[in-house]
Design an enzyme around this catalytic site. Structure first.
Site, short mmCIF file in Angstrom:
data_model
loop_
_atom_site.label_atom_id
_atom_site.label_comp_id
_atom_site.label_asym_id
_atom_site.label_seq_id
_atom_site.Cartn_x
_atom_site.Cartn_y
_atom_site.Cartn_z
N ASP A 8 15.79 -61.12 34.86
CA ASP A 8 16.34 -61.36 33.53
C ASP A 8 17.24 -62.59 33.60
OD1 ASP A 8 16.68 -60.96 30.84
OD2 ASP A 8 17.54 -58.95 31.01
N GLU A 10 20.41 -63.12 31.31
CA GLU A 10 21.80 -63.03 30.87
C GLU A 10 22.77 -62.80 32.03
OE1 GLU A 10 19.34 -61.75 27.29
OE2 GLU A 10 19.31 -61.37 29.45
N HIS A 60 12.66 -62.19 30.78
CA HIS A 60 13.60 -62.51 29.70
C HIS A 60 12.90 -63.13 28.51
CE1 HIS A 60 17.17 -63.94 27.61
NE2 HIS A 60 16.61 -65.13 27.54
N HIS A 104 21.96 -57.42 32.87
CA HIS A 104 23.19 -57.30 32.07
C HIS A 104 23.43 -55.84 31.71
CE1 HIS A 104 20.47 -56.66 28.68
NE2 HIS A 104 19.76 -57.67 29.17
N HIS A 115 23.49 -55.95 25.82
CA HIS A 115 22.60 -55.46 24.78
C HIS A 115 21.54 -54.60 25.45
CE1 HIS A 115 20.37 -58.93 26.32
NE2 HIS A 115 19.27 -58.37 25.84
N GLU A 134 18.67 -51.40 29.80
CA GLU A 134 17.48 -51.95 30.43
C GLU A 134 17.36 -51.51 31.89
OE1 GLU A 134 17.08 -56.16 29.55
OE2 GLU A 134 17.84 -55.80 27.52
#
Length: 278
Positions: A8, A10, A60, A104, A115, A134
């Site tokens: 990912d 972030e 991502h 994240h 998020h 996630e």
């Protein structure tokens, strides 16, 4: 040893805002480079611990973020979308370990760019009534496939979330959240060293501890959306039921739920116009 990396953006070293991770934004190209080099650090760690194959999945957004020409030469890359299994495309029971790089914290946590999958469109998620983001969903799906998740890099909030889900996961915090769009950053070389070390330790643990038993036992996924419209539309999917006006629930084996959730997101994206990180 075969190692799978879900990458990912972030949680990558140095990145703190939407302008770092969204195509067309001022610092996106810099963000792509930072993401790629974090993955390279994890690849180096996995190889040093005996990995013979490393497959990286760009997980991502558009899933076209990583700079393929700068990826470690011994790593393969899964790039682009759609992907049937999204953040876990290409993972199967032949792998020995999963690593999560650049992750994240979940929606509602005070972490950098926190998020759950869809900006602020998803307010919360549960698996068998256990709150998750996630990482939790990736971990549960990987485990159901019989592959242990052994390592995570990201901010301190993501690392804490990972160890709360599974204390055996080796973490590498590359930044410390001050708020959702600010952080105290570790020096880049130090952060990359921490990723490499965590990846090597995680791969070593996978080699010595063995694999979890895979399972096709049913579980229940519940997703609370910002919009009641999304939940109402998803109720038309066979097996999906409303828990309340904004929460949809569905049961089944976890890998199947992970794939079905990808369909949920495509439906939600088609009927909302929400920008992430608002």
């Amino acid at each position: 040893m075969r190692v799978y990396i879900s990458a990912d953006m972030e949680g990558a070293t140095g990145l703190v805002g939407a302008h770092d991770v969204q195509p067309g934004a001022p610092d996106y190209e810099h963000g792509r480079a930072m993401m790629t080099e974090d993955v390279n650090a994890a690849v180096r760690g996995a190889l040093s611990a005996g990995a013979t194959r490393v497959l990286v999945n760009d997980a991502h957004g558009s899933m076209r973020n990583m700079l393929a020409h700068r990826l470690h030469p011994r790593a393969e890359l899964v790039r682009g979308k759609p992907k049937r299994m999204g953040m876990l495309e290409g993972l199967d029971g032949s792998f020995d370990a999963v690593m999560c790089v650049g992750y994240h914290a979940r929606a509602g946590a005070l972490g950098v760019l926190s998020h759950s999958f869809m900006g602020h469109e998803i307010e919360d998620m549960w698996l068998d009534d256990r709150p998750m983001g996630e990482f939790g969903f990736v971990h549960a799906t990987s485990t159901a496939l019989g592959v242990p998740v052994v390592m995570l890099s990201g901010d301190d909030a993501a690392c804490e979330e990972a160890t709360a889900w599974d204390a055996r996961v080796v973490t590498a915090p590359v930044k410390y959240a001050r708020d959702r769009f600010s952080a105290r950053l570790r020096p880049v070389a130090e952060a990359r060293g921490a990723i490499e070390q965590a990846a090597a330790e995680g791969a070593g643990r996978a080699a010595s501890q063995g694999r979890p038993p895979g399972t096709d036992a049913p579980a229940t996924l519940a997703v609370r959306w910002q919009s009641a419209t999304v939940a109402a539309q998803l109720e038309a999917i066979p097996g999906a039921v409303l828990r309340d006006s904004r929460t949809i629930e569905v049961a089944g084996p976890v890998p199947g739920l992970f794939r079905l959730f990808g369909l949920f997101m495509r439906v939600a994206a088609s009927i909302t116009d929400q920008q992430p990180y608002c």
